[in-house]
Design an enzyme around this catalytic site. Structure first.
Site, PDB file in Angstrom:
ATOM      1  N   ASP A 151      35.110  43.319  28.619  1.00  0.00           N
ATOM      2  CA  ASP A 151      36.012  42.864  29.551  1.00  0.00           C
ATOM      3  C   ASP A 151      35.601  41.363  29.901  1.00  0.00           C
ATOM      4  O   ASP A 151      34.613  40.995  29.698  1.00  0.00           O
ATOM      5  CB  ASP A 151      35.406  43.834  30.941  1.00  0.00           C
ATOM      6  N   GLU A 174      31.743  45.380  32.368  1.00  0.00           N
ATOM      7  CA  GLU A 174      29.670  44.939  32.385  1.00  0.00           C
ATOM      8  C   GLU A 174      29.871  44.339  33.304  1.00  0.00           C
ATOM      9  O   GLU A 174      29.127  44.412  34.485  1.00  0.00           O
ATOM     10  CB  GLU A 174      29.622  44.221  31.143  1.00  0.00           C
TER      11      GLU A 174
HETATM   12 ZN    ZN Z   1      28.406  39.276  29.431  1.00  0.00          ZN
END
Ligand code: ZN
Length: 447
Positions: free
Chosen positions: A88, A153
């Site tokens: 992501d 994340e």
């Molecule tokens: Zn990162």
């Protein structure tokens, strides 16, 4: 160290660049639930593309739990080395700030531009193609090497948390999602609200995230002339706008709040100075002010491995209730309980209650830990840099997710950090150098 690896590494330069360009073209910004996927169709597409790339290189792949995560594995043995990265990316910001489109990778002067080139698609692929070079060189892996692909994340780590619930955990690992030489300590990361009934009648809101120093605050109330006079007196820059007075601060990441200017803090200081009060305004003006370490509340809180406590008021909202949202980075040897108790006690004096939002425990590996020793040795031999020392950081990486894990690369000392910014780019020569370091490191850790 393997001597015969160079031709196999060089053979991966072009495939690595092509794979990175393909991944950057996928705008994998979190869009929760969109298209029936946990973090949106684009994030899912990036996950599938990464698994496809790994599969084509000869790794065994697994698409995990409806798209929360995936992994790709090579080698044999009971033990497992994890390589933890994420697919992501953060939103690109304003398209006009980019020279080319954020999702149209362009190579210029040896740099590849595009969102995710530095954080984290580039470093993750450098480690993946490093394994391909090892495979082509006929190297045997006496542990399994598992690439764990996270998809969330940049927001809430629901991906890696789901992985931990469902899958086998590596016994050791690294996360190519920071800088070289390596991060041996990451501060505790506490995000919280302080809130209480709003009896002031004021309506004020601003700031956009826990982890960003707010760079502007608007005051649209009745005391604009008084406010302007006080701002002038204190030398705080502002602009008069049709809607009110805009106080200008400076944005920065909450792990380095001292590099920013907190517009919420300045507004509260000035409001209080002209006699406008509320629970949160008073708390900020009297207990925090512009101090990025909040020493009034915590004293001089710091330790040798990881430095000072950092404190950022990221958001304020005076509505029915009044609430401030705080990001606090706690030195690795300091107890969270102690910090929470000092903060709660200070807040209680203003009628504000402590509400925890998120907590990531610190990591701290002593310098004689085998992971630190091995990775430092490999880094020094390949890079020739024997000056740089292990780094303590206020940031958070997946290294926290498993034991015996550190963040390792891929930004070199002195290189410009462009992650989360317009015109994010990866220096391809550095990325190829990182690939070499990763290859030697993976070999050392699995021989
Ligand atoms: Zn990162």
């Amino acid at each position: 160290m393997l001597a015969s690896l160079s031709p196999h590494l060089e053979a991966q330069h072009t495939p690595l660049k092509a794979a990175l360009s393909a991944l950057v073209r996928i705008p994998s910004v979190c869009a929760e639930g969109e298209g029936g996927y946990p973090f949106g169709a684009a994030v899912d597409q990036a996950l599938r593309a990464a698994l496809q790339i790994a599969g084509d290189l000869g790794l065994r792949t697994h698409y995990g739990d409806g798209g929360y995560y995936g992994y790709a594995e090579i080698g044999e043995g009971a033990e497992m080395l994890g390589v933890l990265g994420h697919l992501d990316v953060v939103p690109p910001g304003k398209p006009e700030d980019w020279q080319a489109g954020p999702f149209d990778p362009v190579e210029k002067d040896g740099n590849l531009y595009g969102r995710g080139t530095q954080d984290d698609k580039g470093p993750l692929l450098a480690a993946l193609f490093a394994v391909k070079a090892l495979m082509d060189a006929g190297v045997k892996f006496n542990k399994r090497v598992r690439f764990i692909f996270g998809t969330d994340e940049e927001t809430l780590w629901r991906c890696i948390n789901r992985y931990k619930e469902k899958e086998e955990l590596p016994g050791l690992g690294f996360s190519p999602d920071a800088r070289f030489p390596l991060i041996f300590a990451e501060k505790g990361l506490l995000q919280l609200h302080l809130e209480g009934a709003n009896e002031s009648g004021l309506r004020i809101a601003g700031g956009s995230a826990f982890n960003a120093v707010p760079d502007t605050m608007l005051y649209a109330g009745e005391r604009q002339d008084d406010l302007a006079r006080k701002l002038d007196e204190l030398g705080f820059p502002f602009t008069r706008k049709a809607q009110g007075i805009e106080i200008r601060g400076k944005a920065a990441h909450a792990m380095i709040p001292e590099e920013g200017i907190n517009a919420i803090a300045r507004l509260c200081i000035v409001l209080r100075a002209i006699g406008i009060a509320s629970r949160t305004i008073d708390f900020i003006a009297q207990e925090v002010g512009e101090d990025p370490n909040a020493k009034r509340i915590f004293g001089a809180c710091a330790d040798e491995p990881s430095g000072k406590l950092k404190f950022n008021v990221g958001m304020i909202d005076l509505g029915e209730v009044e609430r401030i949202s705080i990001d606090c980075r706690i030195p690795v040897t300091v107890s969270k309980v102690e910090i929470v108790s000092k903060l709660s006690a200070a807040a209680a004096r203003y009628g504000l209650a402590y509400k925890e939002f998120d907590w990531l425990a610190p990591i701290y590996l002593p310098k004689d830990h085998f992971m630190i020793e091995t990775l430092m040795r490999v880094y020094r031999q390949v890079s020739g840099d024997d000056v740089s020392q292990p780094i303590a950081s206020g940031g958070a990486t997946y290294a926290r997710a498993i034991d015996n894990c550190v963040a390792f690369g891929a930004l070199f000392p002195g290189e410009i950090l462009t992650e989360h910014q317009p015109n994010e780019c990866a220096d391809l020569r550095s990325l190829y150098k990182a690939m070499e370091i990763y290859a030697q490191a993976i070999h050392e850790l699995t021989r």
